[in-house]
Design a protein around this motif. Sequence first.
Motif, PDB file in Angstrom:
ATOM      1  N   THR A  70       0.812  -1.218   0.000  1.00 45.24           N
ATOM      2  CA  THR A  70       0.000   0.000   0.000  1.00 45.24           C
ATOM      3  C   THR A  70       0.844   1.265   0.000  1.00 45.24           C
ATOM      4  O   THR A  70       0.313   2.362   0.128  1.00 45.24           O
ATOM      5  N   ASN A  71       2.153   1.097  -0.112  1.00 45.49           N
ATOM      6  CA  ASN A  71       3.091   2.218  -0.137  1.00 45.49           C
ATOM      7  C   ASN A  71       3.131   2.999   1.169  1.00 45.49           C
ATOM      8  O   ASN A  71       3.526   4.157   1.181  1.00 45.49           O
ATOM      9  N   ALA A  72       2.723   2.371   2.258  1.00 44.09           N
ATOM     10  CA  ALA A  72       2.871   2.999   3.573  1.00 44.09           C
ATOM     11  C   ALA A  72       4.340   2.976   3.988  1.00 44.09           C
ATOM     12  O   ALA A  72       4.767   3.757   4.824  1.00 44.09           O
ATOM     13  N   SER A  73       5.098   2.070   3.396  1.00 47.42           N
ATOM     14  CA  SER A  73       6.540   1.986   3.630  1.00 47.42           C
ATOM     15  C   SER A  73       7.234   1.806   2.292  1.00 47.42           C
ATOM     16  O   SER A  73       6.824   0.989   1.478  1.00 47.42           O
ATOM     17  N   ASP A  74       8.285   2.599   2.085  1.00 51.47           N
ATOM     18  CA  ASP A  74       9.056   2.447   0.856  1.00 51.47           C
ATOM     19  C   ASP A  74      10.465   1.960   1.161  1.00 51.47           C
ATOM     20  O   ASP A  74      11.373   2.108   0.366  1.00 51.47           O
ATOM     21  N   ASN A  75      10.630   1.354   2.312  1.00 52.23           N
ATOM     22  CA  ASN A  75      11.949   0.921   2.771  1.00 52.23           C
ATOM     23  C   ASN A  75      12.084  -0.599   2.674  1.00 52.23           C
ATOM     24  O   ASN A  75      12.386  -1.264   3.651  1.00 52.23           O
ATOM     25  N   ILE A  76      11.858  -1.134   1.487  1.00 49.64           N
ATOM     26  CA  ILE A  76      11.955  -2.584   1.305  1.00 49.64           C
ATOM     27  C   ILE A  76      13.416  -2.961   1.060  1.00 49.64           C
ATOM     28  O   ILE A  76      14.110  -2.317   0.279  1.00 49.64           O
ATOM     29  N   LYS A  77      13.868  -3.977   1.756  1.00 44.10           N
ATOM     30  CA  LYS A  77      15.244  -4.449   1.578  1.00 44.10           C
ATOM     31  C   LYS A  77      15.338  -5.244   0.285  1.00 44.10           C
ATOM     32  O   LYS A  77      14.395  -5.925  -0.114  1.00 44.10           O
ATOM     33  N   LEU A  78      16.479  -5.142  -0.347  1.00 39.15           N
ATOM     34  CA  LEU A  78      16.699  -5.845  -1.600  1.00 39.15           C
ATOM     35  C   LEU A  78      16.495  -7.343  -1.432  1.00 39.15           C
ATOM     36  O   LEU A  78      15.833  -7.979  -2.256  1.00 39.15           O
ATOM     37  N   LYS A  79      17.025  -7.929  -0.362  1.00 34.36           N
ATOM     38  CA  LYS A  79      16.885  -9.374  -0.194  1.00 34.36           C
ATOM     39  C   LYS A  79      15.427  -9.769   0.018  1.00 34.36           C
ATOM     40  O   LYS A  79      15.008 -10.823  -0.430  1.00 34.36           O
ATOM     41  N   THR A  80      14.632  -8.897   0.642  1.00 37.47           N
ATOM     42  CA  THR A  80      13.210  -9.175   0.812  1.00 37.47           C
ATOM     43  C   THR A  80      12.503  -9.113  -0.537  1.00 37.47           C
ATOM     44  O   THR A  80      11.700  -9.984  -0.867  1.00 37.47           O
ATOM     45  N   LEU A  81      12.803  -8.102  -1.313  1.00 39.72           N
ATOM     46  CA  LEU A  81      12.215  -7.971  -2.638  1.00 39.72           C
ATOM     47  C   LEU A  81      12.551  -9.179  -3.510  1.00 39.72           C
ATOM     48  O   LEU A  81      11.677  -9.762  -4.146  1.00 39.72           O
ATOM     49  N   LEU A  82      13.812  -9.568  -3.514  1.00 41.21           N
ATOM     50  CA  LEU A  82      14.227 -10.719  -4.325  1.00 41.21           C
ATOM     51  C   LEU A  82      13.561 -12.000  -3.844  1.00 41.21           C
ATOM     52  O   LEU A  82      13.197 -12.865  -4.651  1.00 41.21           O
ATOM     53  N   ARG A  83      13.394 -12.131  -2.535  1.00 49.32           N
ATOM     54  CA  ARG A  83      12.733 -13.323  -1.994  1.00 49.32           C
ATOM     55  C   ARG A  83      11.266 -13.368  -2.426  1.00 49.32           C
ATOM     56  O   ARG A  83      10.755 -14.417  -2.818  1.00 49.32           O
ATOM     57  N   ILE A  84      10.589 -12.217  -2.382  1.00 50.47           N
ATOM     58  CA  ILE A  84       9.188 -12.164  -2.815  1.00 50.47           C
ATOM     59  C   ILE A  84       9.087 -12.528  -4.295  1.00 50.47           C
ATOM     60  O   ILE A  84       8.219 -13.316  -4.693  1.00 50.47           O
ATOM     61  N   LEU A  85       9.976 -11.978  -5.106  1.00 50.42           N
ATOM     62  CA  LEU A  85       9.961 -12.310  -6.530  1.00 50.42           C
ATOM     63  C   LEU A  85      10.225 -13.796  -6.760  1.00 50.42           C
ATOM     64  O   LEU A  85       9.598 -14.424  -7.617  1.00 50.42           O
ATOM     65  N   GLU A  86      11.134 -14.363  -5.978  1.00 48.87           N
ATOM     66  CA  GLU A  86      11.429 -15.796  -6.083  1.00 48.87           C
ATOM     67  C   GLU A  86      10.193 -16.629  -5.736  1.00 48.87           C
ATOM     68  O   GLU A  86       9.875 -17.603  -6.418  1.00 48.87           O
ATOM     69  N   ILE A  87       9.500 -16.239  -4.683  1.00 47.80           N
ATOM     70  CA  ILE A  87       8.284 -16.950  -4.268  1.00 47.80           C
ATOM     71  C   ILE A  87       7.248 -16.924  -5.386  1.00 47.80           C
ATOM     72  O   ILE A  87       6.537 -17.897  -5.614  1.00 47.80           O
ATOM     73  N   LEU A  88       7.197 -15.801  -6.109  1.00 43.34           N
ATOM     74  CA  LEU A  88       6.223 -15.644  -7.179  1.00 43.34           C
ATOM     75  C   LEU A  88       6.720 -16.179  -8.521  1.00 43.34           C
ATOM     76  O   LEU A  88       6.067 -16.026  -9.540  1.00 43.34           O
ATOM     77  N   GLY A  89       7.899 -16.797  -8.512  1.00 49.38           N
ATOM     78  CA  GLY A  89       8.421 -17.410  -9.719  1.00 49.38           C
ATOM     79  C   GLY A  89       9.077 -16.441 -10.686  1.00 49.38           C
ATOM     80  O   GLY A  89       9.161 -16.716 -11.881  1.00 49.38           O
ATOM     81  N   CYS A  90       9.539 -15.298 -10.174  1.00 47.91           N
ATOM     82  CA  CYS A  90      10.199 -14.286 -11.013  1.00 47.91           C
ATOM     83  C   CYS A  90      11.680 -14.238 -10.668  1.00 47.91           C
ATOM     84  O   CYS A  90      12.071 -14.489  -9.538  1.00 47.91           O
ATOM     85  N   GLY A  91      12.469 -13.830 -11.626  1.00 47.50           N
ATOM     86  CA  GLY A  91      13.892 -13.647 -11.399  1.00 47.50           C
ATOM     87  C   GLY A  91      14.221 -12.175 -11.234  1.00 47.50           C
ATOM     88  O   GLY A  91      13.441 -11.299 -11.592  1.00 47.50           O
ATOM     89  N   TYR A  92      15.403 -11.910 -10.708  1.00 49.57           N
ATOM     90  CA  TYR A  92      15.810 -10.526 -10.501  1.00 49.57           C
ATOM     91  C   TYR A  92      15.961  -9.775 -11.821  1.00 49.57           C
ATOM     92  O   TYR A  92      15.875  -8.556 -11.867  1.00 49.57           O
ATOM     93  N   THR A  93      16.134 -10.502 -12.911  1.00 49.90           N
ATOM     94  CA  THR A  93      16.260  -9.842 -14.215  1.00 49.90           C
ATOM     95  C   THR A  93      14.944  -9.222 -14.669  1.00 49.90           C
ATOM     96  O   THR A  93      14.939  -8.401 -15.589  1.00 49.90           O
ATOM     97  N   GLU A  94      13.853  -9.598 -14.037  1.00 49.83           N
ATOM     98  CA  GLU A  94      12.549  -9.051 -14.399  1.00 49.83           C
ATOM     99  C   GLU A  94      12.251  -7.730 -13.691  1.00 49.83           C
ATOM    100  O   GLU A  94      11.264  -7.075 -14.017  1.00 49.83           O
ATOM    101  N   ILE A  95      13.089  -7.327 -12.741  1.00 49.07           N
ATOM    102  CA  ILE A  95      12.843  -6.101 -11.986  1.00 49.07           C
ATOM    103  C   ILE A  95      12.678  -4.880 -12.890  1.00 49.07           C
ATOM    104  O   ILE A  95      11.730  -4.117 -12.703  1.00 49.07           O
ATOM    105  N   PRO A  96      13.546  -4.662 -13.893  1.00 58.74           N
ATOM    106  CA  PRO A  96      13.348  -3.467 -14.730  1.00 58.74           C
ATOM    107  C   PRO A  96      11.961  -3.396 -15.373  1.00 58.74           C
ATOM    108  O   PRO A  96      11.340  -2.336 -15.403  1.00 58.74           O
ATOM    109  N   ASN A  97      11.462  -4.520 -15.875  1.00 60.19           N
ATOM    110  CA  ASN A  97      10.118  -4.536 -16.464  1.00 60.19           C
ATOM    111  C   ASN A  97       9.044  -4.286 -15.413  1.00 60.19           C
ATOM    112  O   ASN A  97       8.053  -3.610 -15.682  1.00 60.19           O
ATOM    113  N   LEU A  98       9.243  -4.831 -14.232  1.00 63.42           N
ATOM    114  CA  LEU A  98       8.259  -4.650 -13.167  1.00 63.42           C
ATOM    115  C   LEU A  98       8.252  -3.220 -12.642  1.00 63.42           C
ATOM    116  O   LEU A  98       7.266  -2.769 -12.076  1.00 63.42           O
ATOM    117  N   LEU A  99       9.356  -2.498 -12.833  1.00 63.79           N
ATOM    118  CA  LEU A  99       9.458  -1.113 -12.360  1.00 63.79           C
ATOM    119  C   LEU A  99       8.899  -0.105 -13.355  1.00 63.79           C
ATOM    120  O   LEU A  99       8.514   0.994 -12.973  1.00 63.79           O
TER     121      LEU A  99
END
Length: 107
Positions: free
Chosen positions: A71-100
């Motif tokens: 909900t954007n109440a916090s914009d302080n997401i750690k990189l390892k947390t973000l990568l872990r969430i993407l991994e859980i959802l079946g995405c790779g870190y190379t997809e971050i630019p498209n997701l951004l």
Amino acid sequence: MDTTLTLEQELKRDRLVDRELNSLQYDSLEILMDNIEYLRKKRFQTFHLCTQEYVAEQAGISLSTYTNYRTNASDNIKLKTLLRILEILGCGYTEIPNLLTRRLEEP
């Protein structure tokens, strides 16, 4: 010695990536989190275990922290947390630019 050098290079790279991620503009992070939630909902249609609670637990964060990111109440997401969430959802870190840069679905 070679291992130490490699670890130092990885740490330097991780710091650089972390700094870049932390400097993202609010809009990019909002798009990213909207896309992550979109992907989670798509996975939920197939795998009914892919709830917000499940993603948060697997990422090692509380549901309220996940909700704050979403909900954007916090914009302080750690990189390892973000990568872990993407991994859980079946995405790779190379997809971050498209997701951004583009929304997969309008919120």
